[in-house]
Design a protein around this motif. Sequence first.
Motif, PDB file in Angstrom:
ATOM      1  N   MET A 260      -4.226  -9.604  -4.056  1.00  0.00           N
ATOM      2  CA  MET A 260      -5.262  -8.567  -4.035  1.00  0.00           C
ATOM      3  C   MET A 260      -4.648  -7.180  -4.171  1.00  0.00           C
ATOM      4  SD  MET A 260      -8.171  -9.862  -1.298  1.00  0.00           S
ATOM      5  CE  MET A 260      -7.081 -10.445   0.000  1.00  0.00           C
ATOM      6  N   ILE A 261      -3.513  -6.965  -3.506  1.00  0.00           N
ATOM      7  CA  ILE A 261      -2.815  -5.683  -3.629  1.00  0.00           C
ATOM      8  C   ILE A 261      -2.284  -5.505  -5.044  1.00  0.00           C
ATOM      9  CG2 ILE A 261      -0.751  -4.402  -2.919  1.00  0.00           C
ATOM     10  CD1 ILE A 261      -1.159  -5.503  -0.098  1.00  0.00           C
ATOM     11  N   GLY A 262      -1.652  -6.549  -5.558  1.00  0.00           N
ATOM     12  CA  GLY A 262      -1.087  -6.464  -6.898  1.00  0.00           C
ATOM     13  C   GLY A 262      -2.115  -6.148  -7.960  1.00  0.00           C
ATOM     14  N   SER A 263      -3.348  -6.642  -7.774  1.00  0.00           N
ATOM     15  CA  SER A 263      -4.390  -6.406  -8.770  1.00  0.00           C
ATOM     16  C   SER A 263      -4.761  -4.936  -8.905  1.00  0.00           C
ATOM     17  CB  SER A 263      -5.645  -7.221  -8.424  1.00  0.00           C
ATOM     18  OG  SER A 263      -6.286  -6.698  -7.270  1.00  0.00           O
ATOM     19  N   GLN A 264      -4.484  -4.138  -7.856  1.00  0.00           N
ATOM     20  CA  GLN A 264      -4.789  -2.705  -7.902  1.00  0.00           C
ATOM     21  C   GLN A 264      -3.578  -1.881  -7.457  1.00  0.00           C
ATOM     22  OE1 GLN A 264      -7.718  -1.471  -4.872  1.00  0.00           O
ATOM     23  NE2 GLN A 264      -7.848  -3.602  -4.231  1.00  0.00           N
ATOM     24  N   LEU A 265      -2.420  -2.297  -7.919  1.00  0.00           N
ATOM     25  CA  LEU A 265      -1.174  -1.637  -7.540  1.00  0.00           C
ATOM     26  C   LEU A 265      -1.147  -0.179  -7.977  1.00  0.00           C
ATOM     27  CD1 LEU A 265       1.539  -2.167  -6.153  1.00  0.00           C
ATOM     28  CD2 LEU A 265       2.477  -2.825  -8.373  1.00  0.00           C
ATOM     29  N   ASP A 266      -1.905   0.153  -9.007  1.00  0.00           N
ATOM     30  CA  ASP A 266      -1.947   1.538  -9.471  1.00  0.00           C
ATOM     31  C   ASP A 266      -2.618   2.464  -8.455  1.00  0.00           C
ATOM     32  OD1 ASP A 266      -4.191  -0.132 -10.288  1.00  0.00           O
ATOM     33  OD2 ASP A 266      -5.017   1.667 -11.223  1.00  0.00           O
ATOM     34  N   GLN A 267      -3.270   1.883  -7.439  1.00  0.00           N
ATOM     35  CA  GLN A 267      -3.899   2.691  -6.397  1.00  0.00           C
ATOM     36  C   GLN A 267      -2.985   2.896  -5.190  1.00  0.00           C
ATOM     37  OE1 GLN A 267      -6.976   3.992  -7.006  1.00  0.00           O
ATOM     38  NE2 GLN A 267      -6.804   2.984  -9.003  1.00  0.00           N
ATOM     39  N   ALA A 268      -1.818   2.256  -5.214  1.00  0.00           N
ATOM     40  CA  ALA A 268      -0.902   2.328  -4.072  1.00  0.00           C
ATOM     41  C   ALA A 268      -0.098   3.623  -4.081  1.00  0.00           C
ATOM     42  CB  ALA A 268       0.036   1.122  -4.090  1.00  0.00           C
ATOM     43  N   THR A 269       0.520   3.913  -2.941  1.00  0.00           N
ATOM     44  CA  THR A 269       1.411   5.069  -2.827  1.00  0.00           C
ATOM     45  C   THR A 269       2.817   4.577  -2.490  1.00  0.00           C
ATOM     46  OG1 THR A 269       1.055   5.361  -0.443  1.00  0.00           O
ATOM     47  CG2 THR A 269      -0.516   6.423  -1.937  1.00  0.00           C
ATOM     48  N   LEU A 270       3.775   5.467  -2.586  1.00  0.00           N
ATOM     49  CA  LEU A 270       5.147   5.105  -2.260  1.00  0.00           C
ATOM     50  C   LEU A 270       5.263   4.644  -0.804  1.00  0.00           C
ATOM     51  CD1 LEU A 270       8.141   4.923  -2.934  1.00  0.00           C
ATOM     52  CD2 LEU A 270       8.349   7.361  -2.376  1.00  0.00           C
ATOM     53  N   ASP A 271       4.605   5.342   0.103  1.00  0.00           N
ATOM     54  CA  ASP A 271       4.650   4.949   1.512  1.00  0.00           C
ATOM     55  C   ASP A 271       4.131   3.528   1.716  1.00  0.00           C
ATOM     56  OD1 ASP A 271       5.766   7.305   2.334  1.00  0.00           O
ATOM     57  OD2 ASP A 271       3.870   8.241   2.906  1.00  0.00           O
ATOM     58  N   ASN A 272       3.119   3.152   0.945  1.00  0.00           N
ATOM     59  CA  ASN A 272       2.584   1.791   1.045  1.00  0.00           C
ATOM     60  C   ASN A 272       3.650   0.748   0.742  1.00  0.00           C
ATOM     61  OD1 ASN A 272      -0.559   2.807  -0.484  1.00  0.00           O
ATOM     62  ND2 ASN A 272      -0.027   2.712   1.681  1.00  0.00           N
ATOM     63  N   LEU A 273       4.482   1.049  -0.247  1.00  0.00           N
ATOM     64  CA  LEU A 273       5.460   0.067  -0.721  1.00  0.00           C
ATOM     65  C   LEU A 273       6.704  -0.033   0.149  1.00  0.00           C
ATOM     66  CD1 LEU A 273       5.436   0.656  -4.596  1.00  0.00           C
ATOM     67  CD2 LEU A 273       4.108  -0.981  -3.260  1.00  0.00           C
ATOM     68  N   LEU A 274       6.945   0.960   0.966  1.00  0.00           N
ATOM     69  CA  LEU A 274       8.177   0.977   1.765  1.00  0.00           C
ATOM     70  C   LEU A 274       8.024   0.102   3.011  1.00  0.00           C
ATOM     71  CD1 LEU A 274       9.156   4.741   1.437  1.00  0.00           C
ATOM     72  CD2 LEU A 274      10.085   2.773   0.185  1.00  0.00           C
ATOM     73  N   ILE A 275       7.928  -1.197   2.763  1.00  0.00           N
ATOM     74  CA  ILE A 275       7.791  -2.180   3.835  1.00  0.00           C
ATOM     75  C   ILE A 275       9.171  -2.724   4.196  1.00  0.00           C
ATOM     76  CG2 ILE A 275       6.783  -4.409   4.458  1.00  0.00           C
ATOM     77  CD1 ILE A 275       4.499  -3.778   2.517  1.00  0.00           C
ATOM     78  N   PRO A 276       9.560  -2.651   5.450  1.00  0.00           N
ATOM     79  CA  PRO A 276      10.895  -3.135   5.844  1.00  0.00           C
ATOM     80  C   PRO A 276      11.107  -4.602   5.499  1.00  0.00           C
ATOM     81  CG  PRO A 276       9.873  -1.871   7.613  1.00  0.00           C
ATOM     82  CD  PRO A 276       8.816  -2.092   6.588  1.00  0.00           C
ATOM     83  N   SER A 277      12.336  -4.963   5.249  1.00  0.00           N
ATOM     84  CA  SER A 277      12.665  -6.357   4.941  1.00  0.00           C
ATOM     85  C   SER A 277      12.409  -7.248   6.152  1.00  0.00           C
ATOM     86  CB  SER A 277      14.135  -6.474   4.539  1.00  0.00           C
ATOM     87  OG  SER A 277      14.344  -5.950   3.257  1.00  0.00           O
ATOM     88  N   PRO A 278      12.161  -8.540   5.913  1.00  0.00           N
ATOM     89  CA  PRO A 278      11.982  -9.469   7.030  1.00  0.00           C
ATOM     90  C   PRO A 278      13.225  -9.511   7.901  1.00  0.00           C
ATOM     91  CG  PRO A 278      11.339 -10.474   4.938  1.00  0.00           C
ATOM     92  CD  PRO A 278      12.023  -9.193   4.603  1.00  0.00           C
ATOM     93  N   HIS A 279      13.057  -9.941   9.121  1.00  0.00           N
ATOM     94  CA  HIS A 279      14.182 -10.035  10.056  1.00  0.00           C
ATOM     95  C   HIS A 279      15.259 -10.958   9.498  1.00  0.00           C
ATOM     96  CE1 HIS A 279      16.291 -10.045  13.865  1.00  0.00           C
ATOM     97  NE2 HIS A 279      16.321 -11.383  13.842  1.00  0.00           N
ATOM     98  N   GLY A 280      16.478 -10.495   9.515  1.00  0.00           N
ATOM     99  CA  GLY A 280      17.591 -11.290   9.022  1.00  0.00           C
ATOM    100  C   GLY A 280      18.033 -10.934   7.624  1.00  0.00           C
ATOM    101  N   ALA A 281      17.198 -10.196   6.894  1.00  0.00           N
ATOM    102  CA  ALA A 281      17.569  -9.785   5.537  1.00  0.00           C
ATOM    103  C   ALA A 281      18.505  -8.584   5.601  1.00  0.00           C
ATOM    104  CB  ALA A 281      16.323  -9.443   4.733  1.00  0.00           C
TER     105      ALA A 281
END
Length: 375
Positions: A260-281
């Motif tokens: 659902m996010i990917g379908s409207q990725l053009d509406q996202a912001t940089l802050d939205n994308l800065l999701i920390p890596s999973p634990h252990g990565a």
Amino acid sequence: QKIISSYSGRLSKLFGKSTGGTRTLKVIFNDFPGGAEGFELMLRFCYNNGRVDINPSNLSLLYSAAKFMEIPNLLEQTEKSLQQIGYWTWSELLVTLKQCQDLSNSSSIVEKCMDSLIGRMALSSESSPCPSTSSQDSSGTVRVSCDSRSTESLKTCFVRGTWWFEEISGLSLSFIEMLIKAMASKKFDHGTISKFLFYYQKSKCYSTSGDEKVKTIEVVIDLLHILDWSSIPCKSLFGLLRVALSLNVSKCSRKKVENMIGSQLDQATLDNLLIPSPHGANSLYDVNLVLRFLKSFLQGGIYSIRLKKVASLMDMYIAEVAPDPSLKPSKFLALAMALPDSARDSYNEMYRAIDMYLEVNFSVVVKVAAEVLGL
């Protein structure tokens, strides 16, 4: 025994099988609908010559008892009373619906109550000043008309299309699921539905345990997934994803949110994308997640304006993750090459990101190149 069995087909059959006229027959119903309250209402009907006052507060109990005990006369009376549902107040509808949550044989009442609720909610979204009854045409679209029996407070609330959010949230999760599916099938505004689902998810996350939170999130995701994705705010989807990741919901549910996010990725912001890596990565940010967003976006068809917006967003993202010393060359390359050449009019921002990456990871790049060349 004689009085009750004269009305109840179920007891009549049981007593008819009894042998020995003087022996007392003990019957125990552990699953009587409505428990003691439902049984007492049924007794009142039987001991009052087949008459009982039927109203919204007891209709579902009497209906379920009538079906359970096979009492045709009582069942007929409740069904006749249910025909007046268009004149019930909003509060009466909710009381009846909440009672049905604990009754397994009240599906027809549930359906009628939900239809009426949806009609009134549809009217409120049109900012109509008066409460309504509801009906539907052959296509299943909600049609509404006004009545004069609902409370004054409801009339006041009708100026806001979301007045019903808090009251509907009191229903069980299974009833929420049924209601939302019915609303979607009746062409209720998908934007309003999505707002309610996010409201419901947030309110339940504050008041439920871990397992219940996971179940709630997964149901909310499933319901959002059946809506028109373009009607769902991208920012809200990112918030939902962060909650889903923290609660470790099922992989299937996470994939639905990602799509659902990917379908409207053009509406996202940089802050939205800065999701920390999973634990252990090792890397700071979850690059694999962003790559999956891009894959979903590209699968939805490429439109030049939207594509260029995503390319601009990705250039900013790549520049942000480039200084990460733990970012593998293969991942950096995957980000850089994820979009087609037509996405960018200029590669200046990409070149800057490459420079930053090489400054921090030059030794790693050299090592990888040596391994590839066999040096």
